[in-house]
Structure formats: structure tokens, C-alpha cells
Design a protein around this motif. Structure first.
Motif, PDB file in Angstrom:
ATOM      1  N   GLU A   5      36.668   6.840  54.865  1.00 21.22           N
ATOM      2  CA  GLU A   5      37.947   6.173  55.140  1.00 21.22           C
ATOM      3  C   GLU A   5      37.679   4.671  55.135  1.00 21.22           C
ATOM      4  O   GLU A   5      36.900   4.180  55.957  1.00 21.22           O
ATOM      5  N   HIS A   9      42.451   3.677  53.200  1.00 21.32           N
ATOM      6  CA  HIS A   9      42.421   4.540  52.017  1.00 21.32           C
ATOM      7  C   HIS A   9      41.275   5.538  52.141  1.00 21.32           C
ATOM      8  O   HIS A   9      40.306   5.305  52.864  1.00 21.32           O
ATOM      9  N   THR A  10      41.382   6.630  51.388  1.00 26.84           N
ATOM     10  CA  THR A  10      40.299   7.614  51.326  1.00 26.84           C
ATOM     11  C   THR A  10      39.558   7.424  50.009  1.00 26.84           C
ATOM     12  O   THR A  10      40.157   7.536  48.934  1.00 26.84           O
ATOM     13  N   LEU A  11      38.269   7.106  50.111  1.00 30.18           N
ATOM     14  CA  LEU A  11      37.412   6.983  48.931  1.00 30.18           C
ATOM     15  C   LEU A  11      36.556   8.224  48.834  1.00 30.18           C
ATOM     16  O   LEU A  11      35.935   8.640  49.809  1.00 30.18           O
ATOM     17  N   VAL A  22      40.260   7.103  44.713  1.00 31.01           N
ATOM     18  CA  VAL A  22      40.872   6.455  45.870  1.00 31.01           C
ATOM     19  C   VAL A  22      42.223   7.128  46.075  1.00 31.01           C
ATOM     20  O   VAL A  22      43.077   7.112  45.179  1.00 31.01           O
ATOM     21  N   ASP A  23      42.382   7.767  47.248  1.00 28.08           N
ATOM     22  CA  ASP A  23      43.598   8.536  47.557  1.00 28.08           C
ATOM     23  C   ASP A  23      43.912   9.528  46.436  1.00 28.08           C
ATOM     24  O   ASP A  23      45.067   9.714  46.034  1.00 28.08           O
ATOM     25  N   ILE A 101      35.774  -0.419  48.133  1.00 29.99           N
ATOM     26  CA  ILE A 101      36.882  -0.353  47.179  1.00 29.99           C
ATOM     27  C   ILE A 101      37.236  -1.789  46.790  1.00 29.99           C
ATOM     28  O   ILE A 101      37.259  -2.670  47.647  1.00 29.99           O
ATOM     29  N   PHE A 103      40.183  -4.215  45.351  1.00 23.86           N
ATOM     30  CA  PHE A 103      41.633  -4.270  45.192  1.00 23.86           C
ATOM     31  C   PHE A 103      42.026  -5.490  44.365  1.00 23.86           C
ATOM     32  O   PHE A 103      41.371  -6.525  44.429  1.00 23.86           O
ATOM     33  N   GLU A 107      46.343  -3.278  44.943  1.00 28.37           N
ATOM     34  CA  GLU A 107      46.103  -1.959  44.337  1.00 28.37           C
ATOM     35  C   GLU A 107      44.607  -1.699  44.182  1.00 28.37           C
ATOM     36  O   GLU A 107      43.877  -2.590  43.737  1.00 28.37           O
ATOM     37  N   PRO A 108      44.137  -0.475  44.501  1.00 30.85           N
ATOM     38  CA  PRO A 108      42.721  -0.161  44.263  1.00 30.85           C
ATOM     39  C   PRO A 108      42.439  -0.108  42.755  1.00 30.85           C
ATOM     40  O   PRO A 108      43.114   0.612  42.035  1.00 30.85           O
ATOM     41  N   SER A 154      37.207  -4.475  51.825  1.00 29.85           N
ATOM     42  CA  SER A 154      37.057  -3.175  52.504  1.00 29.85           C
ATOM     43  C   SER A 154      36.772  -3.316  53.993  1.00 29.85           C
ATOM     44  O   SER A 154      37.224  -2.503  54.793  1.00 29.85           O
TER      45      SER A 154
END
Length: 198
Positions: A5, A9-11, A22-23, A101, A103, A107-108, A154
């Protein structure tokens, strides 16, 4: 599959395919973004030589991670040289293989795992371990600057320095890499634009 996490977001990382999500949406790795600029980096190098180098590189990375996390010293010249550099330059390893991540406009757009989260005096920095026969400083500059952007986004920490850790046989170097956010963002935008045009 590994999962973290990060910044709301979930990576996820799928090891078999070396894929980041990502998500649930696939994003390119930092390595893939770099390949856009350094397309022919290993053209002309024998596949078996590359494969042997990759295996040895993984071995060295894992041994250094083990050293940092458990204190266990494997009998590899590169590990002994890493210990020498650590004492000589007085750096502390805060973490290894740090997921992040990247961005752009919220946006990722990329993800990766960073070799070394470092501390010198009271400053935090990032490092990457290389085992190549010749250190490609330009490649490393792009790589570490991309990691820096992603790490700061991140984890909300300011990264003050970037270092290349060059370890191969008797080579042991701890090299300053200049911070250049604009250069990394331009590569990112160029990469994304080329993907949109495909």
C-alpha cells in the motif's frame, strides 16, 4: 505476487512476468521506461554472457540485502567491498528493494524497486548497485532521478543525494550522481507520448 500500500494506492508486482500493477492497472517498470532511451544498450553482447551477468548481479544484490537486514556476510568479494565503502563513506542503509510508484499529473505512470535508501549525516538519499564492467553514468542518472521522483511522491520525503555503488571483482566505487528532475520528467513524457502513438 508481492503487494504494497503506497500513497493511497495498491502496488502489485508479478515476479514471473516482471509486471507492475497499480490498483489493478498495468504500469511500466522503470527499466522499461529506460529501455525507451537506451534501446540498444546490450546489442552485440552474447546472450550467455548477459545471462551469467544477470545471475551474478542478482546474487550480489540478494547478498547485500541480506547483509543490510540480518548482518550476515556472504563470501562474495562484492559484499566485502560494499562493507568497505559503507565504512569509508559512513553511510547507513535505511532500507533495500523499496517499492515505489511514479506519478505524472496525479496519475500512476510507472513503478519500480529501488536498491538502497541511504542516510549520510542527516540527509536521506538513494543508491543503485551496478556490477557492469563499465559504469554507465548517463543510464544511472536517468534511473536514479526517476526513482527519486517516485520515492518522493510515494513516501513524501525529500531526497538530497543520489549515489551509484559500483561493485565488480576489485572495483569498489561510491559515485555522486547529479539530481536532475527535469531530465527524468522529459524522458517520462517522451516515453508516454511514444506509447500513445503506438
Amino acid at each position: 505476487m508481492n503487494s504494497w500500500e503506497i500513497a493511497g494506492h495498491t502496488l502489485e508486482f508479478v515476479d514471473e512476468t516482471h509486471t507492475y500493477l497499480v490498483d489493478g492497472i498495468m504500469v511500466p517498470s522503470v527499466s522499461k521506461i529506460l529501455k525507451h532511451k537506451f534501446k540498444n544498450k546490450y546489442d552485440g553482447v552474447d546472450k550467455q554472457v548477459l545471462q551469467r551477468a544477470a545471475i551474478r548481479g542478482t546474487e550480489v544484490h540478494e547478498a547485500i540485502e541480506k547483509l543490510c537486514k540480518t548482518g550476515e556476510v556472504e563470501d562474495l568479494k562484492e559484499v566485502k567491498n560494499f562493507i568497505f565503502l559503507q565504512k569509508h563513506y559512513n553511510f547507513e542503509v535505511l532500507d533495500n528493494e523499496v517499492p515505489l510508484i511514479i506519478f505524472l499529473d496525479g496519475e500512476p505512470v510507472g513503478a519500480g524497486r529501488l536498491d538502497l535508501d541511504l542516510k549520510i549525516d542527516n540527509d536521506e538519499g538513494l543508491g543503485d548497485i551496478k556490477r557492469t564492467s563499465v559504469l554507465d553514468k548517463e543510464y544511472l542518472a536517468y534511473q536514479l532521478n526517476l526513482y527519486r521522483i517516485g520515492f518522493q511522491q510515494s513516501y513524501g520525503k525529500e531526497i538530497k543525494f543520489l549515489k551509484g555503488v559500483h561493485l565488480r571483482d576489485d572495483i569498489r566505487k561510491f559515485i555522486n550522481i547529479p539530481i536532475n528532475e527535469e531530465m527524468a520528467i522529459n524522458l517520462l513524457k517522451d516515453f508516454l507520448e511514444s506509447k500513445n502513438n503506438e
